[in-house]
Design a protein around this motif. Sequence first.
Motif, PDB file in Angstrom:
ATOM      1  N   GLN A  50      24.093 -26.332  23.439  1.00 17.75           N
ATOM      2  CA  GLN A  50      25.710 -25.701  23.615  1.00 17.75           C
ATOM      3  C   GLN A  50      26.264 -26.826  24.130  1.00 17.75           C
ATOM      4  OE1 GLN A  50      26.967 -23.583  23.791  1.00 17.75           O
ATOM      5  NE2 GLN A  50      25.292 -22.286  22.584  1.00 17.75           N
ATOM      6  N   ARG A  51      26.000 -28.540  24.596  1.00 19.32           N
ATOM      7  CA  ARG A  51      26.197 -30.042  24.527  1.00 19.32           C
ATOM      8  C   ARG A  51      25.710 -31.168  23.918  1.00 19.32           C
ATOM      9  NH1 ARG A  51      24.743 -33.512  28.117  1.00 19.32           N
ATOM     10  NH2 ARG A  51      22.418 -32.839  29.144  1.00 19.32           N
ATOM     11  N   ALA A  52      26.720 -32.164  23.819  1.00 22.00           N
ATOM     12  CA  ALA A  52      26.391 -32.722  23.343  1.00 22.00           C
ATOM     13  C   ALA A  52      25.242 -33.957  24.372  1.00 22.00           C
ATOM     14  CB  ALA A  52      27.314 -33.929  23.015  1.00 22.00           C
TER      15      ALA A  52
ATOM     16  N   LEU B 101      24.324 -33.783  18.515  1.00 23.07           N
ATOM     17  CA  LEU B 101      23.979 -32.788  19.113  1.00 23.07           C
ATOM     18  C   LEU B 101      22.343 -31.740  18.661  1.00 23.07           C
ATOM     19  CD1 LEU B 101      27.499 -31.801  18.434  1.00 23.07           C
ATOM     20  CD2 LEU B 101      26.936 -30.390  20.425  1.00 23.07           C
ATOM     21  N   GLN B 102      21.718 -31.151  19.370  1.00 25.66           N
ATOM     22  CA  GLN B 102      20.164 -30.635  18.818  1.00 25.66           C
ATOM     23  C   GLN B 102      21.000 -28.894  18.270  1.00 25.66           C
ATOM     24  OE1 GLN B 102      17.266 -30.929  21.830  1.00 25.66           O
ATOM     25  NE2 GLN B 102      15.960 -31.492  20.125  1.00 25.66           N
TER      26      GLN B 102
ATOM     27  N   THR C  62      24.486 -41.005  29.425  1.00 23.59           N
ATOM     28  CA  THR C  62      23.575 -40.597  30.486  1.00 23.59           C
ATOM     29  C   THR C  62      22.250 -41.016  30.765  1.00 23.59           C
ATOM     30  OG1 THR C  62      25.235 -39.107  31.291  1.00 23.59           O
ATOM     31  CG2 THR C  62      25.924 -41.894  32.456  1.00 23.59           C
ATOM     32  N   ASP C  63      22.415 -39.597  29.872  1.00 21.33           N
ATOM     33  CA  ASP C  63      21.002 -38.506  29.503  1.00 21.33           C
ATOM     34  C   ASP C  63      20.237 -39.433  29.505  1.00 21.33           C
ATOM     35  OD1 ASP C  63      22.426 -35.748  30.579  1.00 21.33           O
ATOM     36  OD2 ASP C  63      22.991 -35.737  28.528  1.00 21.33           O
ATOM     37  N   LEU C  64      20.504 -40.442  28.621  1.00 20.21           N
ATOM     38  CA  LEU C  64      19.551 -41.503  27.988  1.00 20.21           C
ATOM     39  C   LEU C  64      19.297 -42.630  28.900  1.00 20.21           C
ATOM     40  CD1 LEU C  64      19.540 -41.239  24.777  1.00 20.21           C
ATOM     41  CD2 LEU C  64      18.103 -40.063  25.869  1.00 20.21           C
TER      42      LEU C  64
END
Length: 129
Positions: A77-79, A72-73, A83-85
């Motif tokens: 609000q989300r991890a 989490l950054q 798939t984001d990467l």
Amino acid sequence: IKNNAALRRLFLAGVQRFEAELSTYTVAADWNHPAGNERFLILTTDFATSKRLAVAFEEHDPLGRLYDIDILQAGSQRALSRTDLGLPKRSCLLCHREAKDCARSRRHSVAELQQKIAAMYMKEFGERG
């Protein structure tokens, strides 16, 4: 059973190896409760690099398959997801299909999962948990 002495031992062994891969971090919290073990770290590594380190541990360490490391950054609000990467989704511990599909459909019994984790424990520590 989500926590007992053997599961705590497995958790700490894996955590120690994951933390050895990190350049710097601070332990913000360490929870050992009936619902399972959790550790919260504050990392100085950038967001995407942190997730890549987590996925590498989950995929390549003998105990890593037991972990679901969320990154989490601050302020988010989300991890960050695999798939984001552009990375493949987590695979099932038992059959290597998509893990969420197996969990959702309850494809595998609790006994099958416990047997797999017991075998991992035996391989790691050379004794029954």
